[in-house]
Scaffold this motif. Structure first.
Motif, short mmCIF file in Angstrom:
data_model
loop_
_atom_site.label_atom_id
_atom_site.label_comp_id
_atom_site.label_asym_id
_atom_site.label_seq_id
_atom_site.Cartn_x
_atom_site.Cartn_y
_atom_site.Cartn_z
N VAL A 100 0.98 -1.27 0.08
CA VAL A 100 0.02 -0.15 0.19
C VAL A 100 0.86 1.34 -0.05
CG1 VAL A 100 -1.76 1.50 1.34
CG2 VAL A 100 -2.25 -1.12 0.92
N ARG A 101 1.81 1.29 0.95
CA ARG A 101 2.79 2.45 0.82
C ARG A 101 3.28 2.65 -0.52
NH1 ARG A 101 5.23 1.80 6.75
NH2 ARG A 101 3.40 1.90 7.87
N ILE A 102 4.03 1.60 -1.05
CA ILE A 102 4.58 1.74 -2.41
C ILE A 102 3.46 2.04 -3.42
CG2 ILE A 102 5.67 0.47 -4.28
CD1 ILE A 102 7.50 1.09 -1.72
N ALA A 103 2.25 1.63 -3.32
CA ALA A 103 1.34 2.13 -4.46
C ALA A 103 1.04 3.69 -4.18
CB ALA A 103 0.09 1.18 -4.16
N VAL A 104 0.89 4.09 -2.90
CA VAL A 104 0.75 5.67 -2.60
C VAL A 104 1.76 6.35 -3.14
CG1 VAL A 104 0.60 7.33 -0.73
CG2 VAL A 104 -0.77 5.11 -0.69
N VAL A 105 2.94 5.92 -3.17
CA VAL A 105 4.06 6.87 -3.46
C VAL A 105 4.20 6.61 -5.00
CG1 VAL A 105 6.54 6.90 -3.62
CG2 VAL A 105 5.60 6.60 -1.55
N ALA A 106 3.68 5.51 -5.55
CA ALA A 106 3.75 5.61 -7.16
C ALA A 106 2.71 6.50 -7.64
CB ALA A 106 3.48 4.14 -7.75
N VAL A 107 1.57 6.42 -7.00
CA VAL A 107 0.53 7.34 -7.32
C VAL A 107 0.81 8.71 -7.44
CG1 VAL A 107 -1.95 7.94 -7.02
CG2 VAL A 107 -1.42 5.51 -7.30
N GLY A 161 7.08 3.86 -22.78
CA GLY A 161 6.19 3.71 -24.10
C GLY A 161 4.84 3.23 -23.75
N THR A 162 4.64 2.30 -22.98
CA THR A 162 3.27 1.77 -22.83
C THR A 162 2.71 1.96 -21.42
OG1 THR A 162 4.18 -0.49 -22.10
CG2 THR A 162 3.77 -0.27 -24.37
N THR A 163 1.49 2.03 -21.11
CA THR A 163 0.96 1.83 -19.91
C THR A 163 1.59 1.25 -18.85
OG1 THR A 163 -1.39 2.80 -20.90
CG2 THR A 163 -1.30 2.05 -18.54
N GLY A 164 1.71 -0.20 -19.37
CA GLY A 164 2.41 -1.30 -18.39
C GLY A 164 3.80 -0.50 -17.89
N ALA A 165 4.64 -0.16 -18.85
CA ALA A 165 5.85 0.25 -18.76
C ALA A 165 5.97 1.52 -17.84
CB ALA A 165 6.49 0.58 -19.98
N ARG A 166 5.17 2.38 -17.76
CA ARG A 166 4.90 3.75 -17.05
C ARG A 166 4.60 3.28 -15.58
NH1 ARG A 166 1.49 6.67 -21.43
NH2 ARG A 166 3.29 7.71 -22.58
N ILE A 167 3.74 2.22 -15.46
CA ILE A 167 3.24 1.76 -14.22
C ILE A 167 4.45 1.09 -13.55
CG2 ILE A 167 2.03 0.11 -12.78
CD1 ILE A 167 -0.57 0.61 -14.76
N GLY A 168 5.23 0.20 -14.32
CA GLY A 168 6.42 -0.44 -13.74
C GLY A 168 7.55 0.48 -13.20
N THR A 169 7.59 1.78 -14.18
CA THR A 169 8.51 2.60 -13.87
C THR A 169 8.31 3.10 -12.70
OG1 THR A 169 9.25 2.99 -16.27
CG2 THR A 169 9.70 4.67 -14.51
N LEU A 170 7.07 3.67 -12.47
CA LEU A 170 6.63 4.49 -11.36
C LEU A 170 6.66 3.42 -9.82
CD1 LEU A 170 3.35 6.05 -12.58
CD2 LEU A 170 5.66 7.23 -11.87
N ILE A 171 6.66 2.14 -10.17
CA ILE A 171 6.59 1.28 -9.08
C ILE A 171 8.13 1.12 -8.51
CG2 ILE A 171 6.36 -1.25 -8.03
CD1 ILE A 171 3.76 -1.27 -9.66
N VAL A 172 9.11 1.10 -9.62
CA VAL A 172 10.59 0.87 -9.40
C VAL A 172 11.09 2.27 -8.81
CG1 VAL A 172 12.65 0.63 -10.29
CG2 VAL A 172 10.74 -0.80 -10.95
#
Length: 131
Positions: free
Chosen positions: A9-16, A33-44
């Protein structure tokens, strides 16, 4: 010790929060490039952000305690901006398409991330967040 759910949850909050910063602060970019890659980048990047804040921020606060007192805490905004710049630099260094271009982008981005994280943590029940 926080549970795995609280950690996620904390990682998700920071990613958002980082995502919101990329939307409203010029100079903070997620160019995957893709939505999945953007989400993955934000999580990392959120993981990097959490690691830096867990390790360096308390150390800097301890060493710079006098500056925090003298400036009534305003130096904390500068410290947060510099740590945000470090996150962008590290993300770029490991090949992530996340960039923080300049001090003022980092300054505004750190404020946005802090405010959005705070608001999200207010909305999340304490039983899930374990704060």
């Amino acid at each position: 010790m926080p549970s795995a759910v609280a950690f996620i949850v904390r990682i998700a909050v920071v990613a958002v929060s980082l995502w919101v910063a990329t939307l409203i602060v010029p100079g903070i970019d997620n160019t995957a490039g893709t939505t999945g890659a953007r989400i993955g980048t934000l999580i990392v990047v959120a993981l990097i952000f959490g690691l830096i804040n867990a390790v360096l921020k308390p150390l800097i606060k301890t060493i710079g305690c006098a500056f925090y007192v003298l400036t009534l805490g305003l130096v904390g905004l500068v410290v947060n901006a510099l740590l945000f710049m470090l996150v962008g630099w590290l993300a770029g260094g490991i090949g992530l398409p996340f960039a923080v271009n300049g001090f003022w982008a980092a300054f505004l981005g750190a404020i946005v991330v802090s405010v959005v994280s705070f608001l999200l943590h207010v909305l999340i029940p304490d039983s899930i967040d374990e704060r």
